[in-house]
Motif scaffolding. Sequence first.
Motif, PDB file in Angstrom:
ATOM      1  N   ARG A  71       0.822  -1.211   0.000  1.00  0.00           N
ATOM      2  CA  ARG A  71       0.000   0.000   0.000  1.00  0.00           C
ATOM      3  C   ARG A  71       0.861   1.270   0.000  1.00  0.00           C
ATOM      4  O   ARG A  71       0.521   2.260  -0.630  1.00  0.00           O
ATOM      5  N   ARG A  72       1.980   1.236   0.711  1.00  0.00           N
ATOM      6  CA  ARG A  72       2.866   2.413   0.726  1.00  0.00           C
ATOM      7  C   ARG A  72       3.400   2.706  -0.670  1.00  0.00           C
ATOM      8  O   ARG A  72       3.436   3.864  -1.110  1.00  0.00           O
ATOM      9  N   ILE A 119      -4.194   1.881   4.869  1.00  0.00           N
ATOM     10  CA  ILE A 119      -3.049   2.299   5.687  1.00  0.00           C
ATOM     11  C   ILE A 119      -3.529   2.825   7.031  1.00  0.00           C
ATOM     12  O   ILE A 119      -2.971   2.500   8.085  1.00  0.00           O
ATOM     13  N   LEU A 183       5.156   6.842   6.628  1.00  0.00           N
ATOM     14  CA  LEU A 183       4.298   5.688   6.353  1.00  0.00           C
ATOM     15  C   LEU A 183       5.059   4.387   6.552  1.00  0.00           C
ATOM     16  O   LEU A 183       6.208   4.252   6.113  1.00  0.00           O
ATOM     17  N   ASP A 186       5.277  -1.906   3.969  1.00  0.00           N
ATOM     18  CA  ASP A 186       4.515  -3.150   4.004  1.00  0.00           C
ATOM     19  C   ASP A 186       4.863  -3.972   2.774  1.00  0.00           C
ATOM     20  O   ASP A 186       5.210  -3.430   1.727  1.00  0.00           O
TER      21      ASP A 186
END
Length: 474
Positions: A71-72, A119, A183, A186
């Motif tokens: 997602r990052r 997130i 962040l 992942d």
Amino acid sequence: MSHSRWTALAVLSAAGLMTVLDGSIVTVAMPAIQQDVGFTPAGLSWMVNAYLIPFGGLLLLAGRLGDLLGRRTMFLAGNALFTAASLLAGFATTPGLLIAARFLQGIGSAMAAAVVLGILVTLFTEPAERAKAIAIFSFTGAAGASIGQVLGGVLTDLLSWPWIFFINVPIGIATLALALVALPKDRGAGLAAGADVIGAVLVTSGLMLGIYTVVKVEQYGWIAAHTLGLGAVSLALLAAFVIRQATAQAPLMPLRILRSRNVTGANIAQMLSLSGMFAFQVLVALYMQKVLGYGALETGLAMLPAAVGIGAISLFASARLTARFGARTVLLSGLVLLISAMGLLTRIPVDAGYVTHLLPVMLLISGGGLVLPALATLGMSGARESDAGLASGLFNTTQQVGMAIGVAVLSTLAASRTEHLLAAGQDQALALTDGYRLAFTTSAGLLLAAFVVSLLVLRQPARSTTTQPVTAAV
């Protein structure tokens, strides 16, 4: 909350702010863009549609790719693309180049927006903290709508319309820099887990072709072979998407989610509601500038009560009213306010006064602050815990599609009616006003249809429902 999570929340909120800001900031600058770049009245709607269609069509695929690639990574790539496309839009000198830049902005926004909530919920796992974080994130959306309309007027009047896009560049660069630090990294499941690219191509192309067909109605007519033929192809592509979802091993949108009447009903009601509400933003801004002679800044300030009202009610009143009366009752009440607002606009005169004719409409539009959170609550309540992410993605998709369809249909209706009256010798101001009246009447009809769907299909969720809804603001 730890400092790093606060910073991460600020990054995610800034990204959400940019997305909403970009949608609202364009509305008050559209007449200036039309004059400088050379858009036709119907083609001008593509300033909005070219952004909304890829945004709505790619949310589901972008969310899935976020699960696969991380997602990052998806968030960073989306923000980078959006920032670069904003720079391109600011330098655009032709309608084609500007539409292409807006299309790229829509893709970038979809990539970032699709993973923001994923997130956020991994950062804030405790229920009270998560609720607070989502409330802050949602409020930035309402703030973006308010700031965008005023900022669009200020930048257009004091500088020039390209600055409504250039403003995204420093925000985007700052967001990227903070995201790299704040962040959490992942690891996705990997592309081998599968992504339904075919489904994404079918649904995106079907939606884009459908909107294009509607926009071209002004040129070809509703029953022309061009309109009927392309409309049939669009419907065939969307039907193929549904069939694909029923047979694909890793579908973009598993059809089981539609078995819940609250999920299905809330998404249908949302599409109808947003078609009318978002088109209102575009059309009333054009009416104030082209008929009443308002400047861009005056238009932004005139629309400010509506945006502020939606944001304030969604943040401070909606949750309390829902807890006391239930989401379905709150939704129906909000829709009554919106229908009343559009009803007033169906009788708008050529020489409307702001206090007597427009301010009551702006105050009634605040009912959107009841409608949007209530729809989210009802739609999410019908999803199983394992389908919460899918339900959220579907909700965001129908939201964007509703906005795009509303702008395309209502802008085309207004432009067609105006051109017909001008050809018959009608005064320009009267012809424009009559075209906008027709669009507002259609908007009232869409909202009335949303009321009927909500009344007949939706059911009040049980008090024990724990799924956290996601609110939105226009």
